[in-house]
Design a protein around this motif. Structure first.
Motif, PDB file in Angstrom:
ATOM      1  N   VAL A  83       0.836  -1.201   0.000  1.00 45.13           N
ATOM      2  CA  VAL A  83       0.000   0.000   0.000  1.00 45.13           C
ATOM      3  C   VAL A  83       0.872   1.253   0.000  1.00 45.13           C
ATOM      4  O   VAL A  83       2.059   1.214   0.334  1.00 45.13           O
ATOM      5  CB  VAL A  83      -0.949   0.049   1.220  1.00 45.13           C
ATOM      6  CG1 VAL A  83      -1.808  -1.198   1.304  1.00 45.13           C
ATOM      7  CG2 VAL A  83      -0.174   0.263   2.510  1.00 45.13           C
TER       8      VAL A  83
ATOM      9  N   ALA B 255      -7.605  -4.875  -2.257  1.00 46.41           N
ATOM     10  CA  ALA B 255      -7.205  -3.691  -1.506  1.00 46.41           C
ATOM     11  C   ALA B 255      -7.483  -3.954  -0.028  1.00 46.41           C
ATOM     12  O   ALA B 255      -8.229  -4.872   0.337  1.00 46.41           O
ATOM     13  CB  ALA B 255      -7.977  -2.465  -1.984  1.00 46.41           C
TER      14      ALA B 255
ATOM     15  N   ARG C 210      -8.104  -0.612  -5.472  1.00 50.60           N
ATOM     16  CA  ARG C 210      -6.907  -1.263  -6.006  1.00 50.60           C
ATOM     17  C   ARG C 210      -6.115  -0.277  -6.860  1.00 50.60           C
ATOM     18  O   ARG C 210      -6.681   0.568  -7.536  1.00 50.60           O
ATOM     19  CB  ARG C 210      -7.294  -2.489  -6.834  1.00 50.60           C
ATOM     20  CG  ARG C 210      -8.024  -3.546  -6.033  1.00 50.60           C
ATOM     21  CD  ARG C 210      -8.153  -4.834  -6.815  1.00 50.60           C
ATOM     22  NE  ARG C 210      -9.056  -5.767  -6.151  1.00 50.60           N
ATOM     23  CZ  ARG C 210      -9.224  -7.021  -6.513  1.00 50.60           C
ATOM     24  NH1 ARG C 210      -8.541  -7.507  -7.544  1.00 50.60           N
ATOM     25  NH2 ARG C 210     -10.065  -7.804  -5.873  1.00 50.60           N
ATOM     26  N   SER C 211      -4.803  -0.425  -6.811  1.00 53.60           N
ATOM     27  CA  SER C 211      -3.919   0.531  -7.470  1.00 53.60           C
ATOM     28  C   SER C 211      -3.486   0.039  -8.844  1.00 53.60           C
ATOM     29  O   SER C 211      -3.033  -1.101  -9.002  1.00 53.60           O
ATOM     30  CB  SER C 211      -2.683   0.773  -6.601  1.00 53.60           C
ATOM     31  OG  SER C 211      -1.725   1.552  -7.289  1.00 53.60           O
TER      32      SER C 211
ATOM     33  N   ASP D  24      -2.902   4.208  -2.568  1.00 54.94           N
ATOM     34  CA  ASP D  24      -2.804   2.972  -3.358  1.00 54.94           C
ATOM     35  C   ASP D  24      -3.151   1.745  -2.521  1.00 54.94           C
ATOM     36  O   ASP D  24      -2.564   1.522  -1.448  1.00 54.94           O
ATOM     37  CB  ASP D  24      -1.382   2.812  -3.899  1.00 54.94           C
ATOM     38  CG  ASP D  24      -0.999   3.924  -4.854  1.00 54.94           C
ATOM     39  OD1 ASP D  24      -1.503   3.915  -5.991  1.00 54.94           O
ATOM     40  OD2 ASP D  24      -0.203   4.796  -4.449  1.00 54.94           O
ATOM     41  N   ASN D  25      -4.089   0.926  -3.019  1.00 50.29           N
ATOM     42  CA  ASN D  25      -4.478  -0.350  -2.407  1.00 50.29           C
ATOM     43  C   ASN D  25      -4.992  -0.202  -0.971  1.00 50.29           C
ATOM     44  O   ASN D  25      -4.914  -1.147  -0.187  1.00 50.29           O
ATOM     45  CB  ASN D  25      -3.307  -1.353  -2.409  1.00 50.29           C
ATOM     46  CG  ASN D  25      -3.114  -2.011  -3.757  1.00 50.29           C
ATOM     47  OD1 ASN D  25      -4.020  -1.994  -4.589  1.00 50.29           O
ATOM     48  ND2 ASN D  25      -1.948  -2.577  -3.975  1.00 50.29           N
TER      49      ASN D  25
END
Length: 414
Positions: free
Chosen positions: A192, A214, A203-204, A198-199
């Motif tokens: 993350v 995530a 979700r990234s 992010d995440n």
């Protein structure tokens, strides 16, 4: 009072509650991660966000410091650290959450014990630049000691290592090498960036090599909550309520289920009887499940009082009745605990006198120490192994002079 009866259903899986704790070394980004969870899941009130924006601007920051959503004490904010357990409550469409953001400093290990003691999941945060450090392993050891059912290794600040998969894998492999030694049967790892988001909730796209959920998605779907219906029933009696000649025994059912007609045993006396009635919120019920607060009636006039425990099940699932208590502990107080100390032991609704017999070879335990202990109690206790039933396998030690909490213990029968 209604005379109709019903079965009290278990909480629905769609509206259950997950209690989880965050932990990690100093500056690994725990508070920022929690703030991101709250912000991106739209769980922050407008006035709260405005206060964070004002305070961040006063400190010369260009963007809101989401860590301030959990660093609730003014002194903590001014120092830029978290030194206490910050509890937050939020919900999504799939689940309710009770979150304990615990401090990272080694001198506040006791706070992590407090936050994780009732948690069903622990997030252990690691800075992707630093990897697994001593405090990471200490927090993981506490999660193992407390038998937290689920552990997430959250590798944070992936933006600062270029979102590289090899950096993530290196940390996961390092942590895995220690997992067996720490007593962790398994863990889930998620890369993350709390600062960038992010995440965390979504979700990234910047880590397309990662195909897992995530963090919030995992929190929403991890199986937690109620115990199996065939778990041994454990009902510590908190109050005895008399209605004429009839006695109602009230308290919280902490494990398993009780049903009208069940044969039960009362501890520590060992007397047996049969349940003739169960009331939940003033309504008669045929059955009730943990963690309901209920009252029960027995067929026989037994000498049952506060501190006794009513149980069901075969002999091999019965609690252990003993005066010799062996346990893993975390010492919480400033006052050291020494061999020979006389203390009060509080177990569920029962309090008994005890003396410290052994401290795992050490002369004393000081604040934040983890260790093992042997106690001798003045009266027998009905104990479960903490690994089997957390609520009836846990206790605290109290100073008889001033009532201060000294030590948290987890019973080890095996």
């Amino acid at each position: 009072m209604s005379t109709s009866t019903s079965t009290v259903e278990r909480p629905s899986a769609t509206i259950d509650t997950l209690r989880f704790a965050t932990a990690g070394s100093v500056d690994d980004g725990k508070s920022t991660l929690v703030g991101r969870l709250l912000h991106d899941s739209k769980s922050v009130l407008t006035d709260q966000m405005e206060a964070v924006e004002r305070f961040s601007a006063d400190r010369g920051q260009d963007a809101p410091d989401l860590a301030l959503l959990t660093d609730g004490l003014r002194a903590e904010r001014e120092q830029g650290i978290t030194i206490d357990v910050a509890y937050r409550y939020f919900a999504t469409a799939r689940r309710r959450f009770i979150l304990a953001d615990t401090p990272g400093h080694v001198q506040y290990t006791r706070n992590m014990v407090t936050g994780a003691s009732t948690a069903e999941l622990a997030i252990v945060l690691v800075d992707a630049r630093n990897g697994v450090v001593e405090q990471t392993l200490r927090h993981a050891a506490v999660a193992a000691l407390l038998r937290v059912p689920h552990v997430v290794l959250s590798v944070n600040k992936m933006d600062l290592v270029g979102y590289e998969e090899k950096e993530f894998r290196r940390i996961v492999e390092d942590f895995a090498r220690h997992a067996d030694e720490l007593g962790l049967p398994g863990f889930t790892s998620i890369p993350v960036s709390a600062l960038a988001g992010d995440n965390v909730v979504e979700r990234s796209a910047r880590m397309d090599w990662y195909d897992g959920p995530a963090l919030l998605e995992f929190l929403e779907t991890v199986p937690v909550g109620v115990e199996a219906a065939d778990a041994p029933a454990r009902f510590p009696v908190q109050y005895v309520i008399r209605h004429g000649e009839v006695r109602h025994y009230a308290g919280q059912l902490v494990s398993g289920a009780l049903r009208v007609g069940d044969r039960v045993t009362v501890h520590p006396s060992g007397e047996t009887s049969e349940i003739t009635g169960i009331d939940v919120l003033g309504e008669a019920a045929e059955a009730a499940y943990a963690p309901r607060s209920i009252s029960v009636r027995l067929a026989d006039q037994r000498d049952v009082s506060r501190g006794d425990m009513i149980t069901t099940g075969a002999a091999d699932t019965a609690p252990s009745l003993t005066r010799d208590v062996r346990a893993a502990v975390c010492h919480l107080a400033e006052r050291p605990l020494r061999v020979g100390d006389r203390v009060l032991l509080r177990h569920t609704t029962r309090t008994v006198q005890a003396i410290v017999r052994e401290l795992g070879g050490f002369p004393e335990l000081t604040t934040n120490d983890l260790g093992r202990i042997v106690l001798r109690t003045a009266e027998p206790l009905a104990l479960d192994d903490y690994a089997a039933v957390r609520r009836t396998g846990a206790f605290i030690l109290v100073d008889p002079a001033d009532g201060a909490t000294l030590t948290a213990g987890m019973v080890e029968l095996r």
